[in-house]
Design an enzyme around this catalytic site. Structure first.
Site, PDB file in Angstrom:
ATOM      1  N   GLU A  47       1.230  -0.817  -0.022  1.00 16.63           N
ATOM      2  CA  GLU A  47       0.393  -0.295  -0.034  1.00 16.63           C
ATOM      3  C   GLU A  47       0.601   1.224  -0.305  1.00 16.63           C
ATOM      4  OE1 GLU A  47      -3.432  -0.059  -0.092  1.00 16.63           O
ATOM      5  OE2 GLU A  47      -3.093   2.201  -0.590  1.00 16.63           O
ATOM      6  N   CYS A  78       4.271  -2.772  -7.943  1.00 20.44           N
ATOM      7  CA  CYS A  78       3.452  -1.768  -8.362  1.00 20.44           C
ATOM      8  C   CYS A  78       3.719  -1.277  -7.106  1.00 20.44           C
ATOM      9  CB  CYS A  78       2.491  -3.439  -7.668  1.00 20.44           C
ATOM     10  SG  CYS A  78       0.611  -2.933  -7.114  1.00 20.44           S
ATOM     11  N   ARG A 107      -3.717   5.257 -10.024  1.00 19.46           N
ATOM     12  CA  ARG A 107      -3.434   4.623  -8.241  1.00 19.46           C
ATOM     13  C   ARG A 107      -4.624   3.222  -8.697  1.00 19.46           C
ATOM     14  NH1 ARG A 107      -4.266   6.123  -2.835  1.00 19.46           N
ATOM     15  NH2 ARG A 107      -3.819   3.906  -2.099  1.00 19.46           N
ATOM     16  N   ILE A 136      -1.956  -6.841  -8.804  1.00 21.09           N
ATOM     17  CA  ILE A 136      -3.602  -6.229  -8.002  1.00 21.09           C
ATOM     18  C   ILE A 136      -3.812  -5.722  -7.403  1.00 21.09           C
ATOM     19  CG2 ILE A 136      -3.566  -7.566  -5.104  1.00 21.09           C
ATOM     20  CD1 ILE A 136      -0.987  -9.689  -6.453  1.00 21.09           C
ATOM     21  N   ARG A 137      -4.627  -4.709  -7.891  1.00 19.64           N
ATOM     22  CA  ARG A 137      -5.354  -3.084  -7.471  1.00 19.64           C
ATOM     23  C   ARG A 137      -4.325  -1.902  -8.183  1.00 19.64           C
ATOM     24  NH1 ARG A 137      -8.940  -1.483  -4.554  1.00 19.64           N
ATOM     25  NH2 ARG A 137      -8.075   0.219  -3.555  1.00 19.64           N
ATOM     26  N   HIS A 176       3.244  -7.577 -10.517  1.00 15.62           N
ATOM     27  CA  HIS A 176       4.012  -8.219  -9.070  1.00 15.62           C
ATOM     28  C   HIS A 176       5.507  -9.427  -9.953  1.00 15.62           C
ATOM     29  CE1 HIS A 176       1.910  -6.359  -5.842  1.00 15.62           C
ATOM     30  NE2 HIS A 176       1.524  -6.115  -6.608  1.00 15.62           N
ATOM     31  N   GLU A 178       7.756 -10.633  -8.001  1.00 21.20           N
ATOM     32  CA  GLU A 178       7.853 -11.655  -6.985  1.00 21.20           C
ATOM     33  C   GLU A 178       7.164 -12.454  -6.324  1.00 21.20           C
ATOM     34  OE1 GLU A 178       6.775  -8.063  -7.308  1.00 21.20           O
ATOM     35  OE2 GLU A 178       5.223  -7.634  -5.305  1.00 21.20           O
TER      36      GLU A 178
HETATM   37  N1  GLN Z   1      -3.586  -0.178  -4.657  1.00 25.38           N
HETATM   38  C1  GLN Z   1      -2.240  -0.554  -3.838  1.00 25.38           C
HETATM   39  C2  GLN Z   1      -1.629   1.066  -4.237  1.00 25.38           C
HETATM   40  O1  GLN Z   1      -2.438   2.232  -4.321  1.00 25.38           O
HETATM   41  C3  GLN Z   1      -0.839  -0.915  -5.040  1.00 25.38           C
HETATM   42  C4  GLN Z   1      -1.336  -2.301  -4.603  1.00 25.38           C
HETATM   43  C5  GLN Z   1      -0.139  -2.928  -5.048  1.00 25.38           C
HETATM   44  O2  GLN Z   1       0.854  -3.182  -4.318  1.00 25.38           O
HETATM   45  N2  GLN Z   1      -0.535  -4.612  -5.397  1.00 25.38           N
HETATM   46  O3  GLN Z   1      -0.708   1.501  -2.978  1.00 25.38           O
END
Ligand code: GLN
Length: 199
Positions: A47, A78, A107, A136-137, A176, A178
């Site tokens: 995050e 990310c 974002r 992922i998001r 990602h 990783e």
């Molecule tokens: N949505 C997250 C952010 O704004 C990032 C998501 C992630 O690292 N998988 O930080």
């Protein structure tokens, strides 16, 4: 060569494991003295708002910015891409980034319906087969400055968006690597970015 992975929040353990598989020494960093001793830095997924806030409260923020500005090879995945971006669309109120990478990042760009997905991506600098990219998001790159090289893009709703970029010693991916067990992007970071920066 010692690679530090910022270990304030997020999937730093997975990055450490991927780097170790590539044969480099990788350590978790969360103290100021550790930031000074590394030759390269990885900013993990997680995050971005939380990581930036923790970097502030642990007193690391300004030193990380200085080291990135003075050429420390840095890879962000990310949330790490957001932290490297000079400009953020959809930022939380007061959200800061370390910056250095001349991009505008959006974002949570892929929207709620498609929070998370996987896709096969071809990426410049990575030999075939395609990378299995896990989003992922995830953010995407909205626009890039003239010194930024786009290494991979993906189509979403008929438009093409950069999802892997490089500017000199800085590398960022929306996805990602990783968590996939495929360490080719970490290897690219070490071989093509870190080693040429050190040499
Ligand atoms: N949505 C997250 C952010 O704004 C990032 C998501 C992630 O690292 N998988 O930080």
């Amino acid at each position: 060569m010692l690679v530090g992975v910022l270990a304030l929040q997020g999937d730093f353990r997975e990055h450490i494991a991927a780097l170790a598989e590539c044969g480099v020494e990788a350590v978790a960093v969360k103290h100021l003295s550790e930031i000074d001793s590394i030759d390269a830095l990885v900013l993990p997924g997680g995050e971005s708002t939380t990581i930036a806030k923790l970097a502030r409260s642990f007193g690391l923020f300004d030193r990380i910015v200085e080291r990135i500005r003075s050429g420390l090879p840095t890879y962000g995945s990310c949330a790490g891409m957001i932290l490297l971006a000079d400009r953020i669309e959809g930022a939380a109120a007061g959200q800061e980034s370390f910056g250095g990478l001349d991009i505008t990042v959006r974002r949570n760009a892929f929207g709620r319906q498609v929070d998370s997905f996987e896709v096969d991506l071809n990426m410049l600098g990575i030999t075939a087969p395609a990378i299995r990219a896990v989003f992922i998001r995830a953010p995407w790159v909205e626009s890039v400055g003239s010194k930024v090289e786009v290494l991979a893009s993906m189509e979403f709703n008929g438009e093409l968006h950069p999802v892997a970029v490089r500017q000199g010693s800085l590398l960022a991916t929306s996805f990602h690597p990783e968590i996939t067990g495929d360490n080719r992007i970490h290897r690219y970071f070490i071989e093509s970015i870190c080693k040429s920066a050190v040499a």
